[in-house]
Scaffold this motif. Structure first.
Motif, mmCIF file in Angstrom:
data_model
loop_
_atom_site.group_PDB
_atom_site.id
_atom_site.type_symbol
_atom_site.label_atom_id
_atom_site.label_comp_id
_atom_site.label_asym_id
_atom_site.label_seq_id
_atom_site.Cartn_x
_atom_site.Cartn_y
_atom_site.Cartn_z
ATOM 1 N N GLN A 92 0.829 -1.208 0.000
ATOM 2 C CA GLN A 92 0.000 0.000 0.000
ATOM 3 C C GLN A 92 0.867 1.262 0.000
ATOM 4 O OE1 GLN A 92 -2.529 -0.378 3.419
ATOM 5 N NE2 GLN A 92 -3.667 -2.134 2.623
ATOM 6 N N THR A 93 1.959 1.211 0.793
ATOM 7 C CA THR A 93 2.863 2.368 0.828
ATOM 8 C C THR A 93 3.498 2.601 -0.531
ATOM 9 O OG1 THR A 93 3.349 1.944 3.160
ATOM 10 C CG2 THR A 93 4.883 3.357 1.965
ATOM 11 N N ASN A 94 3.922 1.512 -1.196
ATOM 12 C CA ASN A 94 4.535 1.635 -2.519
ATOM 13 C C ASN A 94 3.561 2.272 -3.513
ATOM 14 O OD1 ASN A 94 6.959 0.571 -1.721
ATOM 15 N ND2 ASN A 94 6.466 -1.516 -2.333
ATOM 16 N N GLN A 95 2.310 1.866 -3.416
ATOM 17 C CA GLN A 95 1.310 2.466 -4.307
ATOM 18 C C GLN A 95 1.190 3.967 -4.016
ATOM 19 O OE1 GLN A 95 -2.241 0.201 -3.650
ATOM 20 N NE2 GLN A 95 -1.430 -1.678 -4.594
ATOM 21 N N GLY A 96 1.236 4.311 -2.707
ATOM 22 C CA GLY A 96 1.173 5.722 -2.355
ATOM 23 C C GLY A 96 2.399 6.485 -2.832
ATOM 24 N N VAL A 106 4.296 5.722 -5.441
ATOM 25 C CA VAL A 106 4.184 5.890 -6.892
ATOM 26 C C VAL A 106 3.269 7.073 -7.212
ATOM 27 C CG1 VAL A 106 3.328 4.832 -9.007
ATOM 28 C CG2 VAL A 106 4.694 3.479 -7.404
ATOM 29 N N ALA A 107 2.136 7.133 -6.499
ATOM 30 C CA ALA A 107 1.214 8.254 -6.721
ATOM 31 C C ALA A 107 1.873 9.580 -6.339
ATOM 32 C CB ALA A 107 -0.062 8.040 -5.914
ATOM 33 N N LEU A 108 2.659 9.556 -5.238
ATOM 34 C CA LEU A 108 3.336 10.771 -4.801
ATOM 35 C C LEU A 108 4.363 11.232 -5.826
ATOM 36 C CD1 LEU A 108 3.864 12.899 -2.638
ATOM 37 C CD2 LEU A 108 5.443 11.305 -1.533
ATOM 38 N N TYR A 109 5.125 10.266 -6.376
ATOM 39 C CA TYR A 109 6.108 10.624 -7.400
ATOM 40 C C TYR A 109 5.421 11.228 -8.626
ATOM 41 C CZ TYR A 109 10.458 8.830 -5.426
ATOM 42 O OH TYR A 109 11.577 8.653 -4.662
ATOM 43 N N ALA A 110 4.284 10.650 -8.994
ATOM 44 C CA ALA A 110 3.541 11.206 -10.125
ATOM 45 C C ALA A 110 3.109 12.642 -9.824
ATOM 46 C CB ALA A 110 2.333 10.327 -10.437
ATOM 47 N N GLU A 111 2.654 12.857 -8.575
ATOM 48 C CA GLU A 111 2.239 14.203 -8.193
ATOM 49 C C GLU A 111 3.437 15.156 -8.171
ATOM 50 O OE1 GLU A 111 0.014 16.521 -4.469
ATOM 51 O OE2 GLU A 111 0.199 14.330 -4.487
ATOM 52 N N LEU A 112 4.595 14.640 -7.674
ATOM 53 C CA LEU A 112 5.800 15.468 -7.653
ATOM 54 C C LEU A 112 6.237 15.849 -9.062
ATOM 55 C CD1 LEU A 112 7.966 13.783 -4.854
ATOM 56 C CD2 LEU A 112 6.902 16.045 -4.797
ATOM 57 N N ASP A 113 6.154 14.876 -9.997
ATOM 58 C CA ASP A 113 6.502 15.185 -11.388
ATOM 59 C C ASP A 113 5.595 16.282 -11.929
ATOM 60 O OD1 ASP A 113 8.525 13.364 -11.397
ATOM 61 O OD2 ASP A 113 7.345 11.741 -12.263
ATOM 62 N N VAL A 154 22.938 10.583 1.115
ATOM 63 C CA VAL A 154 22.393 10.658 2.477
ATOM 64 C C VAL A 154 21.732 12.021 2.661
ATOM 65 C CG1 VAL A 154 22.877 10.377 4.918
ATOM 66 C CG2 VAL A 154 24.316 9.226 3.230
ATOM 67 N N ASP A 155 20.412 12.021 2.786
ATOM 68 C CA ASP A 155 19.663 13.268 2.992
ATOM 69 C C ASP A 155 18.292 12.900 3.527
ATOM 70 O OD1 ASP A 155 18.197 15.787 2.619
ATOM 71 O OD2 ASP A 155 19.910 16.377 1.403
ATOM 72 N N ASP A 156 17.815 13.658 4.509
ATOM 73 C CA ASP A 156 16.501 13.349 5.068
ATOM 74 C C ASP A 156 15.364 13.815 4.161
ATOM 75 O OD1 ASP A 156 15.565 16.221 6.817
ATOM 76 O OD2 ASP A 156 17.533 15.992 5.911
ATOM 77 N N GLU A 157 15.646 14.631 3.139
ATOM 78 C CA GLU A 157 14.625 15.090 2.221
ATOM 79 C C GLU A 157 14.615 14.210 0.969
ATOM 80 O OE1 GLU A 157 15.231 19.157 1.339
ATOM 81 O OE2 GLU A 157 14.922 19.850 3.398
ATOM 82 N N ALA A 158 13.474 13.584 0.694
ATOM 83 C CA ALA A 158 13.371 12.694 -0.461
ATOM 84 C C ALA A 158 13.597 13.457 -1.762
ATOM 85 C CB ALA A 158 11.997 12.015 -0.480
#
Length: 563
Positions: free
Chosen positions: A192-196, A198-205, A455-459
Motif C-alpha cells: 500500500q505504501t509503494n502504491q502511495g 508511486v502516486a506521490l512521485y507522479a504528483e511530484l513530477d 544521504v539526505d533526510d529530504e526525499a
C-alpha cells in the motif's frame, strides 16, 4: 661482546612415571589436581584429565612432567617421555587433540598444552608446586568414583540442556508464527505504501512541471518588464542630462539640485532594472559564456582602478596581484562576479579594509573577497543567496537583493561555485571557485563508478542527486539518517558518499567522524551537499551548495575525489 646466559627451563610442577595400568587412574587424578592448582576452571580440569587418560593408556613405562609458562601467553605444558618405548603410531592423540589447545607428537615424546588464565604468575605457580608436593594420589577405585560422579553431572547437564532446547524450540516456533503473521501484515502495508509512493512521485513530477512553467513565466515577466522599464528610465536620464547641460538655459540652484536628485534616482532605477534583466537571462539560460584565455592580472588591475573611489573614508581597498595562471573562462562574466562581490563588501564596510586575493589549489582557481565590515547575522546567512532577499538591520542598504543570486548563477555557468563565511561584527569572506579550463558539456567524458551513497533526510533532495548521477554510478543507494547511512556504507562500500549535514536524529559530521574511526570505510570520500554555506568541513573531500548543483558539477566532483 658477552653472550647472554642460556635460559633455564621452568621448574616442573609435578613429575610421575606410569608403571602399570593402575597409574593411568593416578595420572588422570594428578592431571586434574595440577589443572586446579594453576587456576583452571572445572571444565578445563576435566579436559586435561581426560586427555591424559587417553594418552596414558598407551604410554605405560613413560614419564610425565607438568610445567607452566608465564610469558605473554600463560599455558600449562605436559610432556610425556616414552623412555625408549616409542609411540608408533601414537594412539590416543586424536582424542587429546580435541581436548587440548596444542598436541605435538614425536617418536619418543608427546607434548600437550592448554592456555592458563591471564592472571597466573610466578607466585601462583610456587603455591601450586607446594600444594602438589603435599598431596597424595588416591586409589584407582577413588578415581573411578570421581569419574562416575563427573559422568553423572555431565549427563544431568546434557539433560538440562536438552530440556532447555526443547523449550527454546517451542518458543521459536511460536515466534516464527508471529513473525510470519507480522511479515504478511508488513508486506501488505508496504504494498500500500509503494502504491502511495508511486502516486506521490507522479504528483511530484506534475508539481515539478508546474514549477518549471511558473519559473519560465516569471523569467519572461522579468525580462519583459525590464525591457519595458528600461526605455522610459533611459529617456528620463537623457532628458535630465540635457537640462543640466551648461549649454541649456540656466536653472536656479533649487532646480539644479532637484534635477540632480531625479538623475540619481533614475540611475538607481536603471541599475535595478538591469539586475532584473540579467537575472532573467541567467535563469532562462540565455547567457552563453565566451571562453577565451584571460589575463587575471589585468582583470584585478581594472577592478582596483575603477572601484577604489567607492571606498569610504577610513576603508582601504587591497587587491593583491594574482599568481601567474593559464586561465580560460569568460572575462566579462568573471569581472561581473568580482565587481559585484567587491561592491557589496565596500558598501557594508565602514572601517578597516576590503581585500581580494587568488590562489590555485587542486587544479582550480580560488578567488576570495574578504572585508572587515558588519558581517551577516547567523539567522540570515542561509538566505543571502535567495533572490530579492536583503539582510535586515541598521546597516541595511538599498538594492534589489539580486546581486549575490546573480553572481552565484554566473559562477555556476562558468563551472564553479560561490560560497560564504561570515562572522557578525567581524566581516565576511566570499570565495569564488572556478576550473582553469571550461568543462565539457556532453556526457562522453562522464566518470563511471560502481556505487554511490546519497544521504539526505529530504526525499526530493535525494531524487535530484539520483537524477544527476544517472550514467555516472551503476548503483545509487539512499539513506535518510546517519545510522542507516553507516550501515549501508559498511555493507556496500560505495565509491563516493554525498552527505547532507543537518538531519533529524544525527548530524552529518557525526557520520564523517564515525567513518574516519572505522578502517573498513575510512577511505571512502565524502562530499558534503548542503543548503547552508559552511565553508570547509573537516574530513570532507569537497563541499557543494545544493542551489548550485548541476550534472556537470556532480560529474566533476566524482572525478576529483575518486582520482
Amino acid at each position: 661482546m658477552t653472550e647472554d646466559p642460556p635460559t633455564s627451563p621452568p621448574e616442573p610442577l609435578l613429575r610421575m612415571t606410569l608403571h602399570g595400568d593402575q597409574d593411568v587412574f593416578v595420572l588422570r587424578q594428578r592431571g586434574r589436581e595440577v589443572a586446579a592448582a594453576v587456576g583452571m576452571e572445572h571444565q578445563d580440569q576435566v579436559r586435561v584429565a581426560t586427555a591424559l587418560s587417553e594418552i596414558g593408556r598407551h604410554a605405560i613405562g613413560a614419564t610425565v612432567m607438568f610445567t607452566a609458562e608465564v610469558s605473554a601467553r600463560p599455558r600449562l605444558v605436559i610432556v610425556v617421555e616414552a623412555g625408549g618405548i616409542g609411540f608408533s603410531p601414537p594412539e590416543g592423540t586424536v582424542a587429546a587433540g580435541r581436548l587440548m589447545d596444542e598436541v605435538h607428537v614425536e617418536r619418543d615424546r608427546i607434548s600437550l598444552a592448554r592456555r592458563l588464565p591471564a592472571q597466573v604468575g610466578p607466585e601462583r605457580l610456587a603455591e601450586a608446586r607446594h600444594t602438589l608436593a603435599q598431596s597424595q594420589p588416591t586409589t584407582a577405585l577413588d578415581e573411578l568414583s570421581v569419574q562416575n560422579r563427573q559422568l553423572v553431572t555431565a549427563l544431568e547437564e546434557v539433560q538440562a540442556h536438552r530440556d532447555e532446547l526443547l523449550t527454546l524450540n517451542a518458543e521459536l516456533e511460536e515466534t516464527n508464527r508471529g513473525v510470519m503473521a507480522l511479515y504478511t501484515q508488513l508486506s501488505e502495508e508496504l504494498e500500500q505504501t509503494n502504491q502511495g509512493v508511486v502516486a506521490l512521485y507522479a504528483e511530484l513530477d506534475e508539481r515539478s512541471a508546474q514549477l518549471r512553467e511558473a519559473n519560465e513565466a516569471k523569467s519572461r515577466f522579468l525580462a519583459n518588464v525590464s525591457h519595458e522599464l528600461r526605455a522610459p528610465v533611459t529617456a528620463i536620464i537623457g532628458l535630465t542630462r540635457l537640462l543640466l547641460d551648461p549649454r541649456s538655459e540656466p536653472l536656479t540652484a533649487d532646480q539644479t539640485h532637484q534635477l540632480g536628485l531625479v538623475q540619481g534616482s533614475a540611475a538607481d532605477l536603471l541599475a535595478r532594472v538591469n539586475d532584473l534583466l540579467d537575472l532573467a537571462k541567467a535563469e532562462s539560460n540565455r547567457i552563453d559564456a565566451a571562453w577565451a584565455p584571460v589575463d587575471l592580472g589585468a582583470v584585478f588591475g581594472q577592478l582596483r582602478g575603477t572601484l577604489r573611489p567607492l571606498a569610504k573614508p577610513g576603508v582601504e581597498l587591497e587587491i593583491a596581484e594574482p599568481p601567474p595562471v593559464d586561465l580560460v573562462t569568460d572575462e566579462v562574466l568573471l569581472t561581473q562576479i568580482l565587481r559585484n562581490l567587491l561592491t557589496n563588501a565596500l558598501k557594508f564596510t565602514d572601517a578597516g579594509s576590503v581585500g581580494m586575493g587568488a590562489l590555485v589549489l587542486d587544479g582550480r582557481l580560488h578567488i576570495a573577497v574578504a572585508d572587515t565590515g558588519i558581517g551577516i547575522p547567523f539567522a540570515e546567512q542561509r538566505r543571502v543567496f535567495e533572490e530579492f532577499h536583503q539582510v535586515r538591520g541598521a546597516h541595511q542598504a538599498g538594492g534589489t537583493g539580486l546581486g549575490l543570486p546573480y553572481a552565484r548563477r554566473l559562477a555556476t555557468l562558468l563551472g564553479g561555485g560561490l560560497s560564504m563565511v561570515s562572522e557578525p561584527g567581524e566581516g565576511s569572506t566570499f570565495t569564488l571557485d572556478l576550473p582553469l579550463r571550461p568543462l565539457s558539456q556532453d556526457d562522453t567524458d562522464l566518470p563511471h563508478v560502481p556505487a554511490v551513497l546519497v544521504v539526505d533526510d529530504e526525499a526530493a533532495a535525494r531524487l535530484v542527486l539520483r537524477e544527476h548521477l544517472t550514467g555516472i554510478a551503476e548503483h545509487v543507494h539512499e539513506a535518510a539518517d546517519v545510522r542507516s547511512a553507516y550501515a549501508i556504507a559498511t555493507r556496500e562500500r560505495p565509491s563516493v558518499i554525498f552527505l547532507d549535514l543537518r538531519m533529524p536524529g544525527g548530524d552529518g559530521g557525526e557520520l564523517i567522524a564515525a567513518m574516519a574511526a572505522a578502517p573498513e570505510v575510512a577511505g571512502i570520500p565524502v562530499v558534503v551537499v548542503t543548503a547552508v554555506d559552511v565553508g570547509h568541513v573537516p574530513g570532507a573531500a569537497a563541499v557543494l551548495a545544493k542551489s548550485a548543483l548541476t550534472r556537470r558539477i556532480v560529474a566533476d566532483v566524482v572525478t576529483l575525489v575518486t582520482a
